[in-house]
Design an enzyme around this catalytic site. Structure first.
Site, PDB file in Angstrom:
ATOM      1  N   LEU A  48       6.601  45.445  71.893  1.00 41.07           N
ATOM      2  CA  LEU A  48       7.440  46.524  72.409  1.00 41.07           C
ATOM      3  C   LEU A  48       8.584  45.972  73.260  1.00 41.07           C
ATOM      4  O   LEU A  48       9.713  46.482  73.221  1.00 41.07           O
ATOM      5  CB  LEU A  48       6.586  47.474  73.256  1.00 41.07           C
ATOM      6  CG  LEU A  48       7.327  48.412  74.212  1.00 41.07           C
ATOM      7  CD1 LEU A  48       8.060  49.485  73.435  1.00 41.07           C
ATOM      8  CD2 LEU A  48       6.373  49.019  75.224  1.00 41.07           C
TER       9      LEU A  48
ATOM     10  N   HIS B  77      -0.093  44.817  64.511  1.00 41.77           N
ATOM     11  CA  HIS B  77       0.447  43.523  64.086  1.00 41.77           C
ATOM     12  C   HIS B  77      -0.401  42.902  62.973  1.00 41.77           C
ATOM     13  O   HIS B  77      -0.692  41.710  62.981  1.00 41.77           O
ATOM     14  CB  HIS B  77       0.566  42.559  65.276  1.00 41.77           C
ATOM     15  CG  HIS B  77       1.430  43.083  66.372  1.00 41.77           C
ATOM     16  ND1 HIS B  77       2.777  43.324  66.205  1.00 41.77           N
ATOM     17  CD2 HIS B  77       1.134  43.454  67.651  1.00 41.77           C
ATOM     18  CE1 HIS B  77       3.274  43.804  67.332  1.00 41.77           C
ATOM     19  NE2 HIS B  77       2.306  43.899  68.216  1.00 41.77           N
TER      20      HIS B  77
END
Length: 425
Positions: free
Chosen positions: A94, A206
């Site tokens: 992020l 991920h």
């Protein structure tokens, strides 16, 4: 010798109730930043950050914009108070979006909306279930990767997978995947001497299992236009510099399914001479991850003693910069011939940045305040934008910029933002 500095922005998981409150109280620019975030989301994000509760703040669709808002507030305070050179920016997951926003490529309000949607998509993926994550300590990444590959190839005939999703430090990686495959990998890793800690998430971030969310996120990013980068930004996906803002949508989409290459990012910084870094965001996560990075000192803005040391630079290292440089930037921008008749592009790339610098110049002339490095960079970024938007031939652009920087002895100061690199973006 000039010290090379980088700014580091943390990812999700660093949030806590009360984060950013001191900034809100002490600095008007931070208060304005938090209000912008509230307006962009149409939610009282500030109240949620300051008063909680933690369960709601931890919801990914709120945690992500909250962390981004704190990072942006700290960046604006840092620039306003310190005003020293920034050679690189980068962020963990992020935090990469925060870095791109602070580098001027994503408008802050747009970034808040983007990460809010990113958080919603991640929450929806978590609701599907079937995935998990775990931190693996005390074992090298190559051995963890080998065990994950072995488990993935045999578990339920290859129908379930587990992969390395974060390479955080020399002694910590994170793995993501289907629950069954991850559980088996955890058992094998523990037998090899690793300390495996399950993470409190229900989706394998991920990892390839996030592909459906990535498709939807790509659709969301297609709604936005990204501006040229005003600072070099290193991606946590590729561990390389963004060549241009054209790469942003593609890289941020890949980020949902690709591992975070944080060790490689820190290595890139060290290989390129960075000796100091400031972590801008809640807590001190990235400072702790960098403890093995020889030759680089990391200060965490959210840690009182570190913040005092960072902000004290304004008293001992701030230089007085020439107002004439800003005047020259305005003059060159005004006198340069326009070859671009796209009114929308002209308004965005010429009129808006020019008016902002013109207003800044007027205020400086009226107040007599000292010119800071932030003022200098804003004027230079405006000039780059105007020259590019007016479609001035590249040779002419380079010639004008080189003469300007040479006149004021600023070649080294702006060296990390090569005119060629900016112009080709």
């Amino acid at each position: 010798m000039m010290v090379k500095r980088a700014l580091l922005f943390p990812g999700q998981g660093s949030q806590y109730v009360g984060m950013g409150k001191d900034l809100f109280i002490k600095y008007p620019i931070a208060k304005e930043t938090f209000q912008e975030a509230n307006d962009a989301m149409n939610v009282d994000l500030t109240k949620l950050m300051f008063e909680g509760g933690i369960t709601e703040l931890t919801r990914t669709e709120y945690a992500q914009p909250a962390i981004l808002a704190v990072g942006m507030a700290m960046f604006r305070v840092y620039k306003e108070v310190v005003g020293t050179d920034i050679n690189y920016m980068t962020g963990h997951s992020l935090g990469e979006i925060t870095a791109l926003t602070c580098a001027g490529s994503i408008p802050f309000a747009s970034a808040i909306r983007i990460v809010h949607r990113r958080g919603e998509l991640m929450r929806e993926a978590a609701a599907i279930g079937g995935g998990a994550m775990a931190a693996v300590n005390e074992l090298g990444v190559s051995e963890v990767e080998a065990i994950c590959a072995s488990v993935s190839s045999i578990h339920k005939g290859g129908a379930e997978i587990v992969v390395v999703s974060n390479i955080n430090s020399e002694d910590q990686v994170v793995i993501s995947g289907h629950k069954g495959a991850l559980s088996e990998a955890a058992e094998r890793l523990t037998k090899r001497g690793a300390i495996v800690i399950p993470l409190q998430v229900s989706a394998p971030f991920h990892s390839p299992l996030m592909a459906p969310a990535a498709v939807q996120f790509a659709e969301e990013l297609s709604k936005y236009t990204f501006s040229p980068l005003q600072y070099p930004v290193i991606s946590s996906v590729t561990a390389k510099l963004y060549a241009s803002s054209d790469e942003i949508a593609k890289v941020l989409t890949e980020q949902l399914t690709a591992p975070v290459q944080w060790v490689a990012v820190l290595q890139y910084l060290r290989e390129n001479g960075v000796s100091e870094a400031a972590e801008l965001g809640p807590r001190t996560v990235l400072k702790k991850l960098a403890h093995h990075t020889a030759g680089m000192k990391v200060f965490a803005f959210d840690h009182g003693p570190d913040a005092e040391q960072l902000l004290s630079e304004s008293k001992v290292a701030k230089e007085e910069y020439p107002l004439d440089f800003i005047i020259q930037c305005v003059s060159i921008a005004t006198c340069t011939r326009n070859r671009n008749w796209d009114s929308e592009a002209y308004a965005k790339g010429v009129i808006t940045p020019y008016r902002n610098v013109q207003k800044m110049l007027y205020q400086l002339q009226q107040s007599g305040d000292q010119v800071t490095w932030a003022h200098m960079e804003q004027a230079y970024a405006m000039l780059l934008s105007v020259l590019k938007t007016k479609q001035v031939p590249e040779v002419e652009q380079l010639s004008r910029l080189e003469r300007l920087l040479a006149e004021y002895g600023l070649q080294e100061n702006f060296g990390q933002r090569s005119p060629i690199g900016v112009l080709n973006s």
